[in-house]
Enzyme design. Structure first.
Site: not given
Ligand code: RIB
Length: 308
Positions: A11, A251
């Site tokens: 990321d 998540d």
């Protein structure tokens, strides 16, 4: 062993005051790179909750790939079934987070895109030691379908997080034990807006006509979740917190929810525990870096509100 099949991404994140319009440039700050990918984040979350977990996925033979696999192994994820692709780059996600902590994400799948049904078959084996399968949609749909079919045939509970929302036939969705969608994904599944518990209830009722089998969860961010399953149908509100960064919070929610269900908790208790895990995650930056472990959730003063 809990088995997660999904993406592994690096990321690359910037914070912005507000998201740019098409064609516009806005200033950003605090660039950082950190381990992410919906699959890897969920495997990380399950490991943090204390269950033995294995990850099936693919990374490139680059520095990012090695670092991300090592990061998962560090928290106890069995990474022996993460494939290294010599000719592919590891998945990367370009993320912007605005002043309210909301995010926009663009993913270049890279090695994630190379996962095949044959890889899944080889990695899963006979599923004898598999307690549950957890999947998302950041790897190819035919690989996801294969995993759902194998899990269903072996009687293994299958959790499918429909992120990002891509078309899977109802016959495949019906083989899942749980389907977990956020507001945007639920809206795409039923082609109606979903921004409130009432609209989520409406969407779940519409989905139920097509999907008689799976438990349905529509997560509503800080609004909690609408759940529709045999033991409970209704809205479970979330916690109101000062949100810094929502990346990875979904998540964290899914990892905690699935873990708690496998540990024998009721659906209501599992969802409330997951609400608390996600509420902690949104107060911190990054995906895996924001996911709390079990001890932290259990030590949170708000835990009393999640016990039945
Ligand atoms: O769910 C958050 C994740 O979505 C990020 O870590 C990013 O990699 C994208 O996959």
């Amino acid at each position: 062993m809990f088995t997660v099949i999904g993406s592994v991404n690096m990321d690359l994140t910037l914070e912005v005051g507000r998201f740019p319009q098409p064609g516009e440039t806005v200033p950003g700050r605090n660039f950082r790179s950190a381990h992410g990918g919906k699959g890897a984040n969920q495997a990380y979350a399950v490991a943090k909750m204390g269950l033995p977990v294995a990850m099936i996925g693919a990374v490139g033979a680059d520095t990012f790939g090695g670092e991300m696999v090592a990061g998962l192994a560090e928290v106890g994820v069995d990474t022996s079934r993460i494939l290294r692709r010599e000719t592919e780059a590891s998945g990367t996600a370009l993320i912007t987070v605005d002043g309210a902590g909301q995010n926009q994400i663009v993913v270049a799948a890279g090695a994630n895109e190379t996962l095949t049904p044959a890889d899944i078959e080889a990695a899963l084996g006979d599923l004898r030691d598999c307690r549950a399968l957890l999947l998302q949609l950041e790897v190819p749909l035919d690989a996801v379908r294969k995993a759902i079919e194998l899990g269903h045939a072996a009687g293994v509970p299958v959790f499918l997080n429909t992120a990002p929302c891509l078309p899977l036939p109802d016959v495949v969705l019906n083989r899942c034990t749980w389907i977990i969608a956020n507001e945007q994904e639920a809206a795409m599944l039923v082609r109606q807006t979903v921004t409130s518990p009432a609209e989520a209830a409406f969407a779940a009722t519409a989905l139920r006509q097509r999907l008689p089998h799976p438990g349905l969860v529509i997560t509503l961010g800080a609004g909690g979740a609408w759940i529709d399953c045999p033991s409970f149908t209704g809205h479970l509100p979330g916690f109101q917190v000062d949100t810094v960064d929502t990346v990875g919070a979904g998540d964290a929610w899914i990892g905690a929810f699935a873990t708690e269900l496998l540990e024998g908790k009721s659906v209501i208790a599992a969802a409330r525990f997951a609400h608390l895990a996600a509420a902690i995650a949104v107060t911190r930056r990054g995906a895996q870096t924001s996911i709390p472990d079990r001890a932290e959730v259990e030590a949170d003063p708000r835990v009393a509100a999640v016990s039945e």
